[in-house]
Design a protein around this motif. Structure first.
Motif, mmCIF file in Angstrom:
data_model
loop_
_atom_site.group_PDB
_atom_site.id
_atom_site.type_symbol
_atom_site.label_atom_id
_atom_site.label_comp_id
_atom_site.label_asym_id
_atom_site.label_seq_id
_atom_site.Cartn_x
_atom_site.Cartn_y
_atom_site.Cartn_z
ATOM 1 N N VAL A 16 0.848 -1.198 0.000
ATOM 2 C CA VAL A 16 0.000 0.000 0.000
ATOM 3 C C VAL A 16 0.881 1.245 0.000
ATOM 4 O O VAL A 16 0.647 2.194 -0.760
ATOM 5 C CB VAL A 16 -0.969 0.009 1.210
ATOM 6 C CG1 VAL A 16 -1.641 1.362 1.369
ATOM 7 C CG2 VAL A 16 -2.001 -1.093 1.073
ATOM 8 N N TYR A 17 1.904 1.232 0.832
ATOM 9 C CA TYR A 17 2.844 2.347 0.915
ATOM 10 C C TYR A 17 3.497 2.595 -0.446
ATOM 11 O O TYR A 17 3.548 3.730 -0.927
ATOM 12 C CB TYR A 17 3.887 2.022 1.977
ATOM 13 C CG TYR A 17 4.853 3.128 2.298
ATOM 14 C CD1 TYR A 17 4.418 4.372 2.725
ATOM 15 C CD2 TYR A 17 6.227 2.923 2.200
ATOM 16 C CE1 TYR A 17 5.308 5.379 3.033
ATOM 17 C CE2 TYR A 17 7.123 3.922 2.507
ATOM 18 C CZ TYR A 17 6.666 5.148 2.931
ATOM 19 O OH TYR A 17 7.557 6.139 3.232
ATOM 20 N N ALA A 18 3.971 1.522 -1.080
ATOM 21 C CA ALA A 18 4.600 1.643 -2.400
ATOM 22 C C ALA A 18 3.597 2.159 -3.435
ATOM 23 O O ALA A 18 3.950 2.994 -4.286
ATOM 24 C CB ALA A 18 5.170 0.294 -2.832
ATOM 25 N N ALA A 19 2.354 1.692 -3.364
ATOM 26 C CA ALA A 19 1.331 2.135 -4.320
ATOM 27 C C ALA A 19 1.031 3.620 -4.163
ATOM 28 O O ALA A 19 0.948 4.351 -5.157
ATOM 29 C CB ALA A 19 0.057 1.307 -4.137
ATOM 30 N N ILE A 20 0.883 4.081 -2.933
ATOM 31 C CA ILE A 20 0.582 5.495 -2.690
ATOM 32 C C ILE A 20 1.743 6.369 -3.144
ATOM 33 O O ILE A 20 1.547 7.387 -3.812
ATOM 34 C CB ILE A 20 0.240 5.746 -1.202
ATOM 35 C CG1 ILE A 20 -1.041 5.008 -0.797
ATOM 36 C CG2 ILE A 20 0.142 7.241 -0.895
ATOM 37 C CD1 ILE A 20 -2.301 5.498 -1.456
ATOM 38 N N ILE A 21 2.966 5.973 -2.809
ATOM 39 C CA ILE A 21 4.131 6.751 -3.238
ATOM 40 C C ILE A 21 4.216 6.753 -4.766
ATOM 41 O O ILE A 21 4.496 7.785 -5.383
ATOM 42 C CB ILE A 21 5.422 6.186 -2.606
ATOM 43 C CG1 ILE A 21 5.454 6.540 -1.128
ATOM 44 C CG2 ILE A 21 6.664 6.736 -3.308
ATOM 45 C CD1 ILE A 21 6.619 5.956 -0.371
ATOM 46 N N GLY A 22 3.971 5.600 -5.372
ATOM 47 C CA GLY A 22 3.999 5.522 -6.834
ATOM 48 C C GLY A 22 2.953 6.403 -7.485
ATOM 49 O O GLY A 22 3.230 7.101 -8.473
ATOM 50 N N LEU A 23 1.746 6.390 -6.948
ATOM 51 C CA LEU A 23 0.676 7.237 -7.502
ATOM 52 C C LEU A 23 1.005 8.718 -7.370
ATOM 53 O O LEU A 23 0.746 9.509 -8.276
ATOM 54 C CB LEU A 23 -0.656 6.914 -6.828
ATOM 55 C CG LEU A 23 -1.280 5.574 -7.195
ATOM 56 C CD1 LEU A 23 -2.474 5.268 -6.289
ATOM 57 C CD2 LEU A 23 -1.697 5.562 -8.656
ATOM 58 N N LYS A 24 1.581 9.090 -6.234
ATOM 59 C CA LYS A 24 1.961 10.492 -6.050
ATOM 60 C C LYS A 24 3.111 10.869 -6.976
ATOM 61 O O LYS A 24 3.159 11.987 -7.491
ATOM 62 C CB LYS A 24 2.324 10.757 -4.592
ATOM 63 C CG LYS A 24 1.102 10.766 -3.701
ATOM 64 C CD LYS A 24 1.434 11.103 -2.284
ATOM 65 C CE LYS A 24 0.148 11.110 -1.466
ATOM 66 N NZ LYS A 24 0.353 11.532 -0.104
ATOM 67 N N ALA A 25 4.030 9.936 -7.202
ATOM 68 C CA ALA A 25 5.181 10.218 -8.068
ATOM 69 C C ALA A 25 4.748 10.452 -9.511
ATOM 70 O O ALA A 25 5.304 11.318 -10.194
ATOM 71 C CB ALA A 25 6.187 9.074 -7.999
ATOM 72 N N ILE A 26 3.767 9.711 -9.989
ATOM 73 C CA ILE A 26 3.313 9.923 -11.369
ATOM 74 C C ILE A 26 2.235 10.998 -11.449
ATOM 75 O O ILE A 26 1.979 11.542 -12.513
ATOM 76 C CB ILE A 26 2.817 8.618 -12.037
ATOM 77 C CG1 ILE A 26 1.610 8.040 -11.309
ATOM 78 C CG2 ILE A 26 3.936 7.618 -12.149
ATOM 79 C CD1 ILE A 26 0.978 6.847 -12.001
ATOM 80 N N GLY A 27 1.616 11.320 -10.324
ATOM 81 C CA GLY A 27 0.538 12.306 -10.320
ATOM 82 C C GLY A 27 0.999 13.712 -10.615
ATOM 83 O O GLY A 27 0.357 14.442 -11.375
ATOM 84 N N LEU A 28 2.126 14.125 -10.068
ATOM 85 C CA LEU A 28 2.598 15.494 -10.281
ATOM 86 C C LEU A 28 2.979 15.738 -11.738
ATOM 87 O O LEU A 28 2.505 16.710 -12.335
ATOM 88 C CB LEU A 28 3.763 15.821 -9.345
ATOM 89 C CG LEU A 28 4.315 17.233 -9.479
ATOM 90 C CD1 LEU A 28 3.237 18.263 -9.167
ATOM 91 C CD2 LEU A 28 5.522 17.418 -8.587
ATOM 92 N N PRO A 29 3.807 14.878 -12.350
ATOM 93 C CA PRO A 29 4.109 15.118 -13.769
ATOM 94 C C PRO A 29 2.860 15.066 -14.656
ATOM 95 O O PRO A 29 2.742 15.837 -15.613
ATOM 96 C CB PRO A 29 5.079 13.989 -14.134
ATOM 97 C CG PRO A 29 5.686 13.570 -12.848
ATOM 98 C CD PRO A 29 4.624 13.791 -11.816
ATOM 99 N N ALA A 30 1.932 14.174 -14.334
ATOM 100 C CA ALA A 30 0.700 14.088 -15.128
ATOM 101 C C ALA A 30 -0.112 15.364 -14.997
ATOM 102 O O ALA A 30 -0.642 15.883 -15.991
ATOM 103 C CB ALA A 30 -0.126 12.879 -14.697
#
Length: 132
Positions: free
Chosen positions: A98-112
């Motif tokens: 879950v931690y990895a998923a949330i960090i991953g979503l936030k990491a791709i969210g800003l550039p998107a």
């Protein structure tokens, strides 16, 4: 390894800590009206790992899903502690994902989001006066 529990726990984390506070004032008013202990827990559990652990325990109890199904049958020498140890280890593994998923979503969210805003700015400047 299965991902049903991880997906559900991630979705619940996003709903409770990222989306509901944005959907008007009713949720924040509800949190503020909770007894201090409960509202304090809500504030402290923004961490996806911590919240993911507790969400995974509750979801496991409700659904019977396992992230690591082999933890359902731990060695017999653990006796009566095998079941709680299995649940806790599975919840820890789920919380890590879950931690990895949330960090991953936030990491791709800003550039998107930045790309979307840049496209909107381009469209406005390229077609001034026209409906886009």
């Amino acid at each position: 390894m299965t991902f049903e529990l991880v997906l559900m726990a991630t979705a619940i984390h996003i709903l409770i800590w990222e989306k509901l506070p944005e959907w008007g004032t009713w949720f924040n008013t509800f949190i503020a009206a909770l007894p201090r202990l409960l509202s304090s827990l809500y504030e402290q559990w923004h961490c996806p790992y911590c919240a993911g652990f507790w969400i995974a325990l509750v979801l496991h109890g409700l659904t019977g899903f396992w992230t690591i199904p082999d933890l359902a049958s731990l060695p017999g020498y653990l006796g009566v502690t095998a079941t709680p140890v299995g649940w806790i280890l599975d919840a820890l593994a789920t919380a890590t994902l879950v931690y990895a998923a949330i960090i991953g979503l936030k990491a791709i969210g800003l550039p998107a989001m930045k790309a979307h805003m840049m496209k909107e700015d381009f469209m406005k400047s390229a077609f001034k006066g026209e409906d886009v």
